[in-house]
Design an enzyme around this catalytic site. Sequence first.
Site, PDB file in Angstrom:
ATOM      1  N   SER A  76      -9.922  -4.351  -0.621  1.00  0.00           N
ATOM      2  CA  SER A  76      -8.316  -5.311  -0.562  1.00  0.00           C
ATOM      3  C   SER A  76      -8.825  -6.654  -0.922  1.00  0.00           C
ATOM      4  O   SER A  76      -9.724  -7.296  -0.155  1.00  0.00           O
ATOM      5  CB  SER A  76      -7.560  -5.082   0.583  1.00  0.00           C
ATOM      6  OG  SER A  76      -6.193  -5.700   0.266  1.00  0.00           O
ATOM      7  N   ASP A  77      -7.807  -7.365  -1.354  1.00  0.00           N
ATOM      8  CA  ASP A  77      -8.163  -9.132  -1.434  1.00  0.00           C
ATOM      9  C   ASP A  77      -6.872  -9.641  -1.507  1.00  0.00           C
ATOM     10  O   ASP A  77      -5.858  -9.138  -2.141  1.00  0.00           O
ATOM     11  CB  ASP A  77      -8.713  -9.514  -2.576  1.00  0.00           C
ATOM     12  CG  ASP A  77      -9.307 -11.072  -2.700  1.00  0.00           C
ATOM     13  OD1 ASP A  77     -10.301 -11.204  -1.703  1.00  0.00           O
ATOM     14  OD2 ASP A  77      -8.549 -11.703  -3.131  1.00  0.00           O
ATOM     15  N   THR A  78      -6.553 -10.849  -0.759  1.00  0.00           N
ATOM     16  CA  THR A  78      -5.176 -11.347  -0.774  1.00  0.00           C
ATOM     17  C   THR A  78      -5.273 -12.778  -1.345  1.00  0.00           C
ATOM     18  O   THR A  78      -6.433 -13.501  -0.854  1.00  0.00           O
ATOM     19  CB  THR A  78      -4.849 -11.563   0.692  1.00  0.00           C
ATOM     20  OG1 THR A  78      -4.701 -10.207   1.267  1.00  0.00           O
ATOM     21  CG2 THR A  78      -3.414 -12.197   0.949  1.00  0.00           C
TER      22      THR A  78
END
Length: 195
Positions: A76-78
Amino acid sequence: MWKDKFEGYRIILGSGSPRRQQFLRELEINFEVRIKAVDEIYPEGLKGAEIADFLAQLKAGVFTDTLQQKDILITSDTVVWHKDRALGKPVDASDAFDMLKSLSNDWHEVITAVCFTTKEEQLTVNQNTLVKFKELSDTEISHYIEQHSPFDKAGAYGIQDWIGLIGIEEIRGSYTNVVGMPTHLVYKTLIAMVG
């Protein structure tokens, strides 16, 4: 029962984030954590969700050779997107101050991409949430940076931290997405993948 659907599958979270790990525990999904360092560099020209998608997939790439049948890897990446630019993790206190000053009294987008990778396929989904900060004083910003060290967070803040409690006036969309994982979307996607 829905948990039975995961029988025989191994869910792997490719993230050292304690917040993402806690969310998976709260979803009552059994998982293991694997961490490999990745240089989070993306091509120029990508915007918003394109950046988050690219980086989530990039993080998956270092694990793909090790995946077995019935493994599902989650990476995941934000990205905090404001005034047509991505605000990543601050390099130092001055950078963090500048980021928070720019977010003060304005709306910004928080986009989290989640990449699901198996031996056979890769699926990436993302969620967008709008967040509005009140006007933050220099004193409030400095206190937060000094006391809470937000250097591991995109945009130099955590919505669950002190600055979020005192500074966020409005949110449109998923709260968990801003923390770092759109839990409803992760659950829905995993259920669909295991049939």
